[in-house]
Enzyme design. Structure first.
Site, PDB file in Angstrom:
ATOM      1  N   ASN A   7     -47.648   6.064   7.116  1.00 15.18           N
ATOM      2  CA  ASN A   7     -48.121   7.443   6.954  1.00 15.18           C
ATOM      3  C   ASN A   7     -49.019   7.736   8.154  1.00 15.18           C
ATOM      4  OD1 ASN A   7     -49.167   9.870   6.191  1.00 15.18           O
ATOM      5  ND2 ASN A   7     -49.907   9.188   4.183  1.00 15.18           N
ATOM      6  N   LYS A  14     -51.770   4.890   8.161  1.00 16.72           N
ATOM      7  CA  LYS A  14     -51.886   4.114   6.918  1.00 16.72           C
ATOM      8  C   LYS A  14     -50.572   3.369   6.751  1.00 16.72           C
ATOM      9  CE  LYS A  14     -54.283   6.723   3.374  1.00 16.72           C
ATOM     10  NZ  LYS A  14     -54.007   7.544   2.204  1.00 16.72           N
ATOM     11  N   ARG A  90     -43.658   8.709   5.935  1.00 16.77           N
ATOM     12  CA  ARG A  90     -43.979   9.917   5.183  1.00 16.77           C
ATOM     13  C   ARG A  90     -43.994  11.085   6.170  1.00 16.77           C
ATOM     14  NH1 ARG A  90     -49.077  12.624   3.582  1.00 16.77           N
ATOM     15  NH2 ARG A  90     -48.552  13.845   1.734  1.00 16.77           N
ATOM     16  N   HIS A 179     -47.079  17.746  -1.970  1.00 12.64           N
ATOM     17  CA  HIS A 179     -47.329  16.641  -2.912  1.00 12.64           C
ATOM     18  C   HIS A 179     -46.038  16.215  -3.616  1.00 12.64           C
ATOM     19  CE1 HIS A 179     -51.725  18.183  -3.542  1.00 12.64           C
ATOM     20  NE2 HIS A 179     -51.706  17.251  -2.598  1.00 12.64           N
ATOM     21  N   HIS A 207     -51.122  17.199 -10.071  1.00 12.40           N
ATOM     22  CA  HIS A 207     -51.699  16.305  -9.054  1.00 12.40           C
ATOM     23  C   HIS A 207     -53.060  16.890  -8.688  1.00 12.40           C
ATOM     24  CE1 HIS A 207     -51.476  13.713  -5.322  1.00 12.40           C
ATOM     25  NE2 HIS A 207     -52.419  14.589  -4.992  1.00 12.40           N
ATOM     26  N   GLY A 211     -56.803  17.880  -2.590  1.00 13.67           N
ATOM     27  CA  GLY A 211     -55.850  18.979  -2.709  1.00 13.67           C
ATOM     28  C   GLY A 211     -55.213  18.856  -4.080  1.00 13.67           C
ATOM     29  N   ARG A 240     -60.398  24.229  -0.857  1.00  9.40           N
ATOM     30  CA  ARG A 240     -59.474  25.354  -0.623  1.00  9.40           C
ATOM     31  C   ARG A 240     -59.581  26.357  -1.756  1.00  9.40           C
ATOM     32  NH1 ARG A 240     -54.767  21.396   0.024  1.00  9.40           N
ATOM     33  NH2 ARG A 240     -55.170  20.459   2.051  1.00  9.40           N
ATOM     34  N   PHE A 283     -65.736  15.711  -7.506  1.00  6.73           N
ATOM     35  CA  PHE A 283     -65.968  15.980  -8.943  1.00  6.73           C
ATOM     36  C   PHE A 283     -67.004  15.054  -9.573  1.00  6.73           C
ATOM     37  CE2 PHE A 283     -63.521  19.375 -10.847  1.00  6.73           C
ATOM     38  CZ  PHE A 283     -62.909  19.860  -9.710  1.00  6.73           C
ATOM     39  N   ARG A 284     -67.222  13.878  -8.969  1.00  4.03           N
ATOM     40  CA  ARG A 284     -68.283  13.017  -9.507  1.00  4.03           C
ATOM     41  C   ARG A 284     -69.629  13.704  -9.350  1.00  4.03           C
ATOM     42  NH1 ARG A 284     -65.448   8.112  -6.493  1.00  4.03           N
ATOM     43  NH2 ARG A 284     -65.129   9.875  -5.118  1.00  4.03           N
ATOM     44  N   GLY A 330     -56.880  11.495  -7.762  1.00  6.45           N
ATOM     45  CA  GLY A 330     -58.284  11.124  -7.990  1.00  6.45           C
ATOM     46  C   GLY A 330     -58.911  11.712  -9.242  1.00  6.45           C
ATOM     47  N   GLY A 332     -57.240  13.614 -11.690  1.00  2.59           N
ATOM     48  CA  GLY A 332     -56.326  13.459 -12.826  1.00  2.59           C
ATOM     49  C   GLY A 332     -56.334  12.046 -13.408  1.00  2.59           C
ATOM     50  N   ASN A 334     -59.055   9.877 -13.058  1.00  2.84           N
ATOM     51  CA  ASN A 334     -60.404   9.334 -13.306  1.00  2.84           C
ATOM     52  C   ASN A 334     -61.387  10.258 -14.011  1.00  2.84           C
ATOM     53  OD1 ASN A 334     -60.135   6.741 -11.871  1.00  2.84           O
ATOM     54  ND2 ASN A 334     -59.747   8.081 -10.127  1.00  2.84           N
ATOM     55  N   GLU A 383     -47.650   6.981  -3.972  1.00  2.00           N
ATOM     56  CA  GLU A 383     -46.733   7.610  -3.016  1.00  2.00           C
ATOM     57  C   GLU A 383     -46.058   6.569  -2.123  1.00  2.00           C
ATOM     58  OE1 GLU A 383     -50.114  10.365  -2.413  1.00  2.00           O
ATOM     59  OE2 GLU A 383     -48.565  11.796  -1.855  1.00  2.00           O
TER      60      GLU A 383
HETATM   61  P1  ADP Z   1     -56.772  13.014  -1.750  1.00  2.00           P
HETATM   62  O1  ADP Z   1     -56.210  14.354  -2.052  1.00  2.00           O
HETATM   63  O2  ADP Z   1     -57.696  13.007  -0.578  1.00  2.00           O
HETATM   64  O3  ADP Z   1     -55.764  11.889  -1.755  1.00  2.00           O
HETATM   65  P2  ADP Z   1     -57.745  11.792  -4.162  1.00  2.00           P
HETATM   66  O4  ADP Z   1     -56.487  11.843  -4.935  1.00  2.00           O
HETATM   67  O5  ADP Z   1     -58.242  10.471  -3.737  1.00  2.00           O
HETATM   68  O6  ADP Z   1     -57.742  12.781  -2.966  1.00  2.00           O
HETATM   69  O7  ADP Z   1     -58.869  12.490  -5.088  1.00  2.00           O
HETATM   70  C1  ADP Z   1     -60.146  12.711  -4.626  1.00  2.00           C
HETATM   71  C2  ADP Z   1     -60.896  13.419  -5.735  1.00  2.00           C
HETATM   72  O8  ADP Z   1     -60.936  12.565  -6.878  1.00  2.00           O
HETATM   73  C3  ADP Z   1     -62.340  13.746  -5.366  1.00  2.00           C
HETATM   74  O9  ADP Z   1     -62.622  15.091  -5.671  1.00  2.00           O
HETATM   75  C4  ADP Z   1     -63.124  12.856  -6.295  1.00  2.00           C
HETATM   76  O10 ADP Z   1     -64.228  13.448  -6.753  1.00  2.00           O
HETATM   77  C5  ADP Z   1     -62.198  12.678  -7.474  1.00  2.00           C
HETATM   78  N1  ADP Z   1     -62.589  11.491  -8.226  1.00  2.00           N
HETATM   79  C6  ADP Z   1     -62.446  10.202  -7.890  1.00  2.00           C
HETATM   80  N2  ADP Z   1     -62.998   9.407  -8.846  1.00  2.00           N
HETATM   81  C7  ADP Z   1     -63.513  10.226  -9.801  1.00  2.00           C
HETATM   82  C8  ADP Z   1     -64.211  10.025 -11.039  1.00  2.00           C
HETATM   83  N3  ADP Z   1     -64.496   8.811 -11.493  1.00  2.00           N
HETATM   84  N4  ADP Z   1     -64.585  11.118 -11.734  1.00  2.00           N
HETATM   85  C9  ADP Z   1     -64.298  12.347 -11.286  1.00  2.00           C
HETATM   86  N5  ADP Z   1     -63.635  12.598 -10.145  1.00  2.00           N
HETATM   87  C10 ADP Z   1     -63.250  11.561  -9.404  1.00  2.00           C
END
Ligand code: ADP
Length: 407
Positions: A7, A14, A90, A179, A207, A211, A240, A283-284, A330, A332, A334, A383
């Site tokens: 990628n 990557k 990719r 995506h 997703h 993004g 965005r 989101f954390r 991320g 979805g 976590n 992916e």
């Molecule tokens: P990318 O689109 O860069 O691949 P990711 O799929 O890694 O992004 O997602 C990143 C997002 O996931 C960030 O907004 C981050 O806050 C969120 N995230 C990761 N871990 C957690 C968690 N434990 N609780 C809430 N949000 C999380």
């Protein structure tokens, strides 16, 4: 059979080396700051992590160093580069040319180049990756897996904007969706977990990462997705804006003293939940701040969830049915609270999230209650594995066949 997944970004590469027989990741890594003096390679293999500061002047240098590590006497996982049967790249934008992965011959590479105006940042970087690799392994089978391809099944009524048709016909202005590799992977996993054929399922995949996009997958075919001509369209995201009235662009340039480029940066980089909260796109941080009473953070979360809820509702209407809703990426994977907030209150669905099952992070799980009519799942996306699977498919169905034909 070993497949290398690449990628390539403008200053990064990557990679993952996957043994596709058992889908085991043999080595993976990220080369960052390519072209700068302090290029850094983070490599993992044999249960060890390495950080190597070594200048890579360009993508070709980076590939040479990566291939060197993979075949290194001590930390390598291959005896020789020839063990790599195929390389999967990719590619972000396949435009209308590609509705599935392709063997990368001159014709396909030319078409990817023709799509550069549609993805001016990503496609040139992807091509740098292809060309760099071709230098070191000119005879290896290379496959392009496109982020847009899975959405090419959208019907015209979903992909057309309601603007004069010359915009589409002459200038290719239409909805493409992104995506796709991730939506494809989690939809297939959902069918596997549900033990049902994709052809019998109506799935909505969400997703949700930096993004975010939502897709409606009707009996194995995407019929609509929230991102459009670019990834700016759709739900509100980390930075965005998602859907806005296009007149706002003109209004911003006139009243906020911004150039067109500054306005687009404003909508791409300063908006979304970062813009509303004024705190963070992560989101954390937002969840912590909202818990501590920060109203703007709570509002940003509200807007994010509300927009996704609306897309889910629209896609149920578009498909006329829904069997499964999948959360990935991320957020979805976590953020149980965000998943719950999105689904809560959809009375017409006769479906609910089970709080106990929903208390899961980064793992595959059914999170709906036993009486829920719709199965709600969280599935970590992969992916790289999807690219490796697609690369194997093309290797076996096209590359080997073409080799056999040429003997
Ligand atoms: P990318 O689109 O860069 O691949 P990711 O799929 O890694 O992004 O997602 C990143 C997002 O996931 C960030 O907004 C981050 O806050 C969120 N995230 C990761 N871990 C957690 C968690 N434990 N609780 C809430 N949000 C999380």
């Amino acid at each position: 059979m070993k497949i290398l997944v690449i990628n390539a970004g403008s200053s990064s590469v990557k990679y993952q080396l996957i043994n596709i027989e058992d889908e085991h990741v043999m080595a993976k890594g990220l080369f960052e700051r390519i072209g700068e003096d302090n290029s850094l390679l983070k490599h993992q293999a044999k249960g060890q992590k390495f950080e190597i500061l070594r200048k890579a002047a360009n993508h070709s240098d980076a590939m040479k160093i990566i291939l060197g590590l993979l075949t290194d006497k001590e930390i390598g996982v291959l005896d020789s580069m020839n063990e790599i049967s195929a390389v999967g790249h990719r590619i972000v934008h396949g435009g209308e040319y590609f509705c599935q992965a392709q063997m990368l011959d001159d014709k396909v590479i030319k078409a990817i180049k023709e799509n550069i105006p549609l993805a001016p940042l990503h496609n040139p970087a992807n091509i740098m990756g292809i060309e760099a690799f071709a230098k070191h392994m000119p005879d290896v089978c290379m496959v392009g897996v496109f982020d847009t391809a899975y959405h090419q099944t959208m019907p015209a009524k979903a992909f057309l904007y309601a603007i004069p048709s010359e915009a589409y016909k002459k200038y290719k202005i239409r909805r493409y969706g992104f995506h796709g590799i991730s939506h494809h992977y989690v939809a297939e996993r959902a069918a596997y977990i549900l033990k049902k054929d994709m052809a019998a399922l109506h799935i909505i995949t969400c997703h949700l990462g930096n993004g975010s996009s939502v897709a409606a997958i009707n009996r194995g075919k995407v019929i609509d997705t929230s991102m459009g001509f670019t990834p700016l369209e759709g739900v509100a995201m980390g930075t965005r804006s998602g859907d806005i009235d296009p007149t706002i662009v003109q209004y911003m340039t006139e009243h906020m003293d911004l150039t067109l480029k500054e306005t687009m940066d404003y909508l791409n980089k300063n908006s979304g939940v970062l813009g509303i909260s004024g705190i963070s796109s992560d989101f954390r941080d937002l969840i912590t701040a909202a818990d501590e009473g920060n109203e703007n953070a709570a509002l940003a979360i509200d807007v994010f969830c509300y927009r996704i809820k609306k897309y889910i509702g629209a896609y149920i209407a578009a498909m006329g049915n829904v069997d499964a809703i999948v959360f990935t990426a991320g957020i979805g994977e976590n953020a149980p609270r965000i998943r719950k907030k999105i689904i809560d209150g959809m009375m017409f669905l006769d479906s609910e999230i089970c709080d106990k099952k929903n208390n899961v992070f980064g793992k595959e799980a059914v999170i709906s209650s036993d009486i829920s009519k719709v199965t709600i799942l969280t599935i970590p996306t992969n992916e790289e594995l999807m690219i490796a699977r697609e690369t194997r498919r093309i290797y076996e169905t096209e590359y080997l066949v073409s080799k056999a034909g040429s003997i």
